[in-house]
Design an enzyme around this catalytic site. Structure first.
Site, PDB file in Angstrom:
ATOM      1  N   SER A  40       0.851  -1.192   0.038  1.00  0.00           N
ATOM      2  CA  SER A  40      -0.048  -0.015   0.056  1.00  0.00           C
ATOM      3  C   SER A  40       0.838   1.269   0.012  1.00  0.00           C
ATOM      4  O   SER A  40       0.469   2.277  -0.382  1.00  0.00           O
ATOM      5  CB  SER A  40      -0.853  -0.020   1.263  1.00  0.00           C
ATOM      6  OG  SER A  40      -0.175  -0.149   2.346  1.00  0.00           O
ATOM      7  N   GLU A  48      -5.712   9.769  11.567  1.00  0.00           N
ATOM      8  CA  GLU A  48      -4.224   9.940  12.010  1.00  0.00           C
ATOM      9  C   GLU A  48      -3.643   8.308  11.602  1.00  0.00           C
ATOM     10  O   GLU A  48      -3.820   7.328  12.322  1.00  0.00           O
ATOM     11  CB  GLU A  48      -4.238  10.022  13.204  1.00  0.00           C
ATOM     12  CG  GLU A  48      -4.755  11.386  13.813  1.00  0.00           C
ATOM     13  CD  GLU A  48      -4.723  11.790  15.347  1.00  0.00           C
ATOM     14  OE1 GLU A  48      -4.128  10.924  15.903  1.00  0.00           O
ATOM     15  OE2 GLU A  48      -4.888  12.778  15.613  1.00  0.00           O
ATOM     16  N   HIS A  77       0.935   5.226   6.010  1.00  0.00           N
ATOM     17  CA  HIS A  77       0.380   5.521   4.589  1.00  0.00           C
ATOM     18  C   HIS A  77       0.602   7.190   4.360  1.00  0.00           C
ATOM     19  O   HIS A  77       0.401   7.944   5.304  1.00  0.00           O
ATOM     20  CB  HIS A  77      -0.810   5.142   4.191  1.00  0.00           C
ATOM     21  CG  HIS A  77      -1.034   3.658   4.676  1.00  0.00           C
ATOM     22  ND1 HIS A  77      -1.837   3.067   5.791  1.00  0.00           N
ATOM     23  CD2 HIS A  77      -0.713   2.727   3.775  1.00  0.00           C
ATOM     24  CE1 HIS A  77      -1.594   1.937   5.774  1.00  0.00           C
ATOM     25  NE2 HIS A  77      -1.088   1.539   4.475  1.00  0.00           N
TER      26      HIS A  77
END
Length: 368
Positions: A154, A334, A338
């Protein structure tokens, strides 16, 4: 299905050899091109300008779609305005940043070319900016273009537009690559080096990679997870699995490049960054030395960057969003793993700098 197009945007007469695209040209599958939405597409004509410079479209809240066979395409875009300052950003596919905040002054025009890796049978160009312009676009198949394939998780993947400003560094990498190369981002959220293979994603790359292409490999975040589908042990199964990528690329005469995992945003009380990847970083560095594979130590360079910025300023890179700051995250978030778009750009810049330091030929010639 055609693989070469020349589009003239605006309201005037089409330039010879071009197809005219007006604000009313909504995508039609029977034609194979057009705007996804036309409610906020506008056009202007400047009578004093010449040829393709004379008129343009201002495409807001839409994308220009063109049906093409899967493959690599060279896209050339003409941008400018005879009487106004402009600023234009262009993304391809799912938010891959090709042109970032390109500015022109009144009476000046720029032609920018870039290569796009297309899957799913459709090229998608999204044009945004404070004062965007789209004067002309030429699209031509470029099957021999060098391709930089990305395998990862990701932190690398193309995040969907519906998740903006969420972005992976692989999504931002195209802006650092010249028109002679394309970025094919196969990274997917939640994958480890092991599950990327078991789910067949690596096979997709093997079906498309060609001699003298490049394969960048960044895994580790999810190899740490303890579920059977993803977990690997650093000095045994992790190294063994990564070697499958290395051997597969070399068998196809492509060049593998290992990339250590980008750091998470966790700081110690003294302001130093806490390493959350541990032995996975050591194992990848060892494997690179053992197999004589080029290595980009993104863990090291991102650590340096994050420590320089500190705990507060790094929030501007990660998905630390205030409630109401972005429409797609009304309650804020938060997230210390990422990146938002600016963070994706900064990490892509580190990868770009790492690629330059490797001085691989001819790859270095394809970097901006």
């Amino acid at each position: 299905m055609a693989s070469h197009f020349k589009f003239d945007f605006g309201v005037g007469t089409a330039e010879q050899g071009y197809t005219k695209i007006t604000p009313q040209h909504r995508y039609d599958a029977s034609v194979g091109y057009g705007f996804s939405q036309v409610d906020k597409v506008y056009a202007k004509e400047r009578s004093e300008a010449a040829a393709l410079n004379r008129d343009f479209c201002i495409p807001l809240d839409t994308a220009f779609l063109v049906d093409v066979p899967d493959g690599t395409y060279r896209v050339s875009v003409l941008i400018g305005d005879e009487i106004a300052d402009t600023e234009t950003t262009i993304k391809a596919g799912e938010g891959r940043l090709m042109v970032n905040k390109q500015r022109t002054s009144p009476g000046h025009y720029v032609r920018i070319s870039f290569s796009v890796w297309v899957t799913g049978g459709q090229l998608r160009l999204t044009v945004t900016g404070r004062a965007p312009r789209l004067n002309a676009v030429e699209i031509e198949a470029a099957p021999q273009t060098c391709t930089i394939f990305l395998a990862g998780d990701s932190t690398v993947t193309d995040q969907p537009a519906s998740g903006y400003p969420y972005a992976g560094w692989g999504q931002m990498l195209p802006m650092f690559v010249k028109q002679d190369a394309a970025v094919a981002n196969y990274a997917l959220s939640g994958r480890s080096s092991k599950s990327f293979i078991s789910e067949g994603v690596l096979d997709e790359i093997w079906g498309r990679i060609k001699p003298y292409d490049y394969l960048l490999i960044q895994f580790g975040h999810n190899d740490q997870k303890f579920d059977e589908e993803r977990h690997t042990d650093p000095f045994t199964t992790y190294k063994e699995t990564l070697k499958i990528y290395i051997d597969g690329a070399r068998e196809r005469k492509a060049i593998p490049i290992l990339v250590t995992s980008v750091q998470r945003r966790f700081f110690e009380e003294d302001g130093t960054l806490r390493d959350t990847h541990g032995d996975y970083l050591t194992a990848m560095r060892e494997l690179a030395a053992e197999e004589e594979v080029p290595l980009i130590d993104l863990a090291a360079s991102s650590k340096t960057l994050f420590e320089k910025l500190g705990p507060e300023r790094t929030k501007d890179l990660f998905m630390w969003l205030a409630p109401g700051e972005f429409m797609n995250f009304p309650d804020g978030t938060e997230d210390n793993t990422h990146f938002q778009q600016q963070g994706g750009i900064e990490i892509a810049k580190l990868v770009y700098e790492g690629l330059k330091e490797l001085r691989l030929q001819p790859l270095i010639l394809y970097l901006r």
